[in-house]
Design a protein around this motif. Structure first.
Motif, PDB file in Angstrom:
ATOM      1  N   ASP A  12       9.497   8.995  -2.328  1.00  0.00           N
ATOM      2  CA  ASP A  12       9.497  10.277  -3.030  1.00  0.00           C
ATOM      3  C   ASP A  12       9.211  11.402  -2.048  1.00  0.00           C
ATOM      4  N   ARG A  13       9.699  12.597  -2.386  1.00  0.00           N
ATOM      5  CA  ARG A  13       9.328  13.803  -1.644  1.00  0.00           C
ATOM      6  C   ARG A  13       9.456  15.008  -2.567  1.00  0.00           C
ATOM      7  N   LYS A  14       8.538  15.947  -2.389  1.00  0.00           N
ATOM      8  CA  LYS A  14       8.540  17.163  -3.198  1.00  0.00           C
ATOM      9  C   LYS A  14       8.032  18.325  -2.349  1.00  0.00           C
ATOM     10  N   GLY A  15       8.372  19.529  -2.785  1.00  0.00           N
ATOM     11  CA  GLY A  15       7.909  20.707  -2.084  1.00  0.00           C
ATOM     12  C   GLY A  15       6.654  21.281  -2.706  1.00  0.00           C
TER      13      GLY A  15
ATOM     14  N   VAL B 140       9.321  24.984   3.038  1.00  0.00           N
ATOM     15  CA  VAL B 140       8.162  25.268   3.897  1.00  0.00           C
ATOM     16  C   VAL B 140       7.197  24.079   3.856  1.00  0.00           C
ATOM     17  N   ASN B 141       6.296  24.043   2.904  1.00  0.00           N
ATOM     18  CA  ASN B 141       5.366  22.916   2.778  1.00  0.00           C
ATOM     19  C   ASN B 141       5.979  21.832   1.892  1.00  0.00           C
ATOM     20  N   TYR B 142       5.809  20.582   2.278  1.00  0.00           N
ATOM     21  CA  TYR B 142       6.322  19.508   1.435  1.00  0.00           C
ATOM     22  C   TYR B 142       5.474  18.246   1.628  1.00  0.00           C
ATOM     23  N   VAL B 143       5.648  17.312   0.694  1.00  0.00           N
ATOM     24  CA  VAL B 143       4.853  16.090   0.682  1.00  0.00           C
ATOM     25  C   VAL B 143       5.756  14.902   0.397  1.00  0.00           C
ATOM     26  N   THR B 144       5.408  13.756   0.970  1.00  0.00           N
ATOM     27  CA  THR B 144       6.192  12.539   0.778  1.00  0.00           C
ATOM     28  C   THR B 144       5.284  11.393   0.351  1.00  0.00           C
ATOM     29  N   ALA B 145       5.893  10.424  -0.307  1.00  0.00           N
ATOM     30  CA  ALA B 145       5.204   9.160  -0.624  1.00  0.00           C
ATOM     31  C   ALA B 145       6.026   8.027  -0.036  1.00  0.00           C
ATOM     32  N   SER B 146       5.357   7.065   0.574  1.00  0.00           N
ATOM     33  CA  SER B 146       6.041   5.898   1.113  1.00  0.00           C
ATOM     34  C   SER B 146       5.156   4.680   0.945  1.00  0.00           C
ATOM     35  N   THR B 147       5.776   3.510   0.922  1.00  0.00           N
ATOM     36  CA  THR B 147       5.029   2.274   0.702  1.00  0.00           C
ATOM     37  C   THR B 147       5.250   1.304   1.858  1.00  0.00           C
ATOM     38  N   LYS B 148       4.296   0.410   2.020  1.00  0.00           N
ATOM     39  CA  LYS B 148       4.423  -0.665   2.996  1.00  0.00           C
ATOM     40  C   LYS B 148       4.975  -1.892   2.276  1.00  0.00           C
ATOM     41  N   PRO B 149       6.051  -2.459   2.755  1.00  0.00           N
ATOM     42  CA  PRO B 149       6.608  -3.638   2.076  1.00  0.00           C
ATOM     43  C   PRO B 149       5.565  -4.722   1.847  1.00  0.00           C
TER      44      PRO B 149
ATOM     45  N   SER C 165       7.711  21.238  -6.480  1.00  0.00           N
ATOM     46  CA  SER C 165       9.129  21.459  -6.721  1.00  0.00           C
ATOM     47  C   SER C 165       9.935  20.248  -6.262  1.00  0.00           C
ATOM     48  N   ASP C 166      10.899  19.838  -7.084  1.00  0.00           N
ATOM     49  CA  ASP C 166      11.813  18.760  -6.702  1.00  0.00           C
ATOM     50  C   ASP C 166      12.858  19.237  -5.702  1.00  0.00           C
ATOM     51  N   ARG C 167      13.113  20.539  -5.674  1.00  0.00           N
ATOM     52  CA  ARG C 167      14.231  21.057  -4.891  1.00  0.00           C
ATOM     53  C   ARG C 167      13.827  21.868  -3.661  1.00  0.00           C
ATOM     54  N   ASP C 168      12.755  22.634  -3.778  1.00  0.00           N
ATOM     55  CA  ASP C 168      12.399  23.550  -2.695  1.00  0.00           C
ATOM     56  C   ASP C 168      11.389  22.899  -1.744  1.00  0.00           C
ATOM     57  N   LEU C 169      11.895  22.343  -0.654  1.00  0.00           N
ATOM     58  CA  LEU C 169      11.063  21.749   0.383  1.00  0.00           C
ATOM     59  C   LEU C 169      11.138  22.591   1.658  1.00  0.00           C
TER      60      LEU C 169
ATOM     61  N   GLY D 169       0.806  -1.214   0.000  1.00  0.00           N
ATOM     62  CA  GLY D 169       0.000   0.000   0.000  1.00  0.00           C
ATOM     63  C   GLY D 169       0.834   1.256   0.000  1.00  0.00           C
ATOM     64  N   LEU D 170       0.175   2.385  -0.281  1.00  0.00           N
ATOM     65  CA  LEU D 170       0.838   3.675  -0.461  1.00  0.00           C
ATOM     66  C   LEU D 170       0.326   4.685   0.553  1.00  0.00           C
ATOM     67  N   GLN D 171       1.255   5.404   1.196  1.00  0.00           N
ATOM     68  CA  GLN D 171       0.876   6.523   2.060  1.00  0.00           C
ATOM     69  C   GLN D 171       1.427   7.823   1.477  1.00  0.00           C
ATOM     70  N   ILE D 172       0.548   8.828   1.397  1.00  0.00           N
ATOM     71  CA  ILE D 172       0.959  10.177   1.028  1.00  0.00           C
ATOM     72  C   ILE D 172       0.888  11.014   2.298  1.00  0.00           C
ATOM     73  N   CYS D 173       2.007  11.600   2.685  1.00  0.00           N
ATOM     74  CA  CYS D 173       2.073  12.360   3.944  1.00  0.00           C
ATOM     75  C   CYS D 173       2.697  13.726   3.691  1.00  0.00           C
ATOM     76  N   SER D 174       1.986  14.781   4.029  1.00  0.00           N
ATOM     77  CA  SER D 174       2.525  16.130   3.880  1.00  0.00           C
ATOM     78  C   SER D 174       2.569  16.821   5.238  1.00  0.00           C
ATOM     79  N   THR D 175       3.485  17.776   5.356  1.00  0.00           N
ATOM     80  CA  THR D 175       3.617  18.522   6.600  1.00  0.00           C
ATOM     81  C   THR D 175       4.409  19.799   6.322  1.00  0.00           C
ATOM     82  N   LEU D 176       4.922  20.422   7.371  1.00  0.00           N
ATOM     83  CA  LEU D 176       5.673  21.673   7.270  1.00  0.00           C
ATOM     84  C   LEU D 176       7.098  21.488   7.780  1.00  0.00           C
ATOM     85  N   ASN D 177       8.044  22.010   7.019  1.00  0.00           N
ATOM     86  CA  ASN D 177       9.444  21.976   7.418  1.00  0.00           C
ATOM     87  C   ASN D 177       9.652  22.886   8.638  1.00  0.00           C
ATOM     88  N   ARG D 178      10.731  22.636   9.372  1.00  0.00           N
ATOM     89  CA  ARG D 178      11.035  23.448  10.557  1.00  0.00           C
ATOM     90  C   ARG D 178      12.341  24.215  10.332  1.00  0.00           C
ATOM     91  N   ASN D 179      12.206  25.480  10.058  1.00  0.00           N
ATOM     92  CA  ASN D 179      13.355  26.358   9.844  1.00  0.00           C
ATOM     93  C   ASN D 179      12.877  27.805   9.953  1.00  0.00           C
TER      94      ASN D 179
END
Length: 248
Positions: free
Chosen positions: A216-219, A238-247, A232-236, A159-169
């Motif tokens: 995967d991750r993108k901004g 502030v806001n960014y999103v990730t994709a991850s899978t369950k083995p 954006s592939d490079r600018d993460l 399965g696939l999880q899409i998770c987005s959040t905010l960077n800390r800086n």
């Protein structure tokens, strides 16, 4: 790795309860999400289509997929997923969000299973999904690792999880706290706690420790000139999103 009974932070839930009725007001307190939604959907739909070999140009491309929208709010993501043919469960720990989402889905002619519940309760009940949408939630929970473990338990193998959040800086503090809450007043003051923001590397580590494989991750980048968002592939920064899978 087992998730605890709940990672819900009552103080965070209270904030969103107070804003529940405004979810579908495009000029209200959720204006930033309405503005971001097309960009979020672009990423989400392409990740799901790629992972499950679906053609987005066909009618109902997500038919046969079971999708959980955890922290669904008023249904801004649940409804598009249902329109694409998925079987959708929208879950939120804030009880006030559920009737708002239910009424809007009914008015839109959509069948969505909205529930006042938590990721941990769904996992405990043995619920399983092809996709978990986990958008702008992880920075509001009491224990990110335990919450992500629950989300992993909710995924079917592969399965696939899409998770987005905010960077800390410093930039995210200026944009998400000072800009969005104090200057633009898009959100009530105190909506976000900068100390709970998570860097992309930290999130990837959390995902791995929860038993997921980041792929995967993108901004999400806001352009104040065009008043729009882009991926954006490079600018993460502030806001960014990730994709991850369950083995499998």
């Amino acid at each position: 790795m087992q998730a605890p009974l709940s990672t819900v932070d009552p103080a965070e839930i209270e904030k969103f309860q107070a804003m529940a009725a405004e979810w579908w007001d495009e000029n209200g307190k959720f204006k930033p999400l309405h503005m971001l939604n097309p960009c979020r959907l672009d990423y989400i739909t392409n990740q799901i289509a790629g992972e499950f070999d679906r053609d987005l140009k066909t009618p109902l491309p997500f038919k046969g997929l079971r999708i959980l929208d955890i922290g669904c709010g008023g249904g801004l993501l649940s409804e598009p997923m249902a329109r694409l043919g998925a079987e959708v469960v929208g879950a939120d720990a804030a009880a006030g969000n559920i009737p708002v989402a239910q009424v809007h889905a009914e008015q839109s002619g959509l069948t969505i299973d909205y529930r006042h519940t938590t990721a941990e309760a769904l996992a405990e009940a043995g619920e399983q999904f092809d996709v978990v949408l986990n958008m702008e939630v992880v920075e509001h929970v009491a224990s990110p690792i335990d919450y992500l473990i629950a989300c992993r338990q909710l995924l079917k193998p592969g399965g696939l999880q899409i998770c987005s959040t905010l960077n800390r800086n410093p930039k995210s503090f200026m944009m998400a706290i000072i800009g969005a809450e104090h200057v633009m007043r898009w959100l009530p003051k105190g909506t976000h706690d900068w100390s709970k923001f998570i860097t992309p590397d930290e999130l990837f580590d959390l995902l791995r420790n929860a038993g997921l494989t980041p792929v995967d991750r993108k901004g999400f980048v806001f352009n104040p000139i065009t008043w729009s968002w882009r991926l954006s592939d490079r600018d993460l920064s502030v806001n960014y999103v990730t994709a991850s899978t369950k083995p499998a």
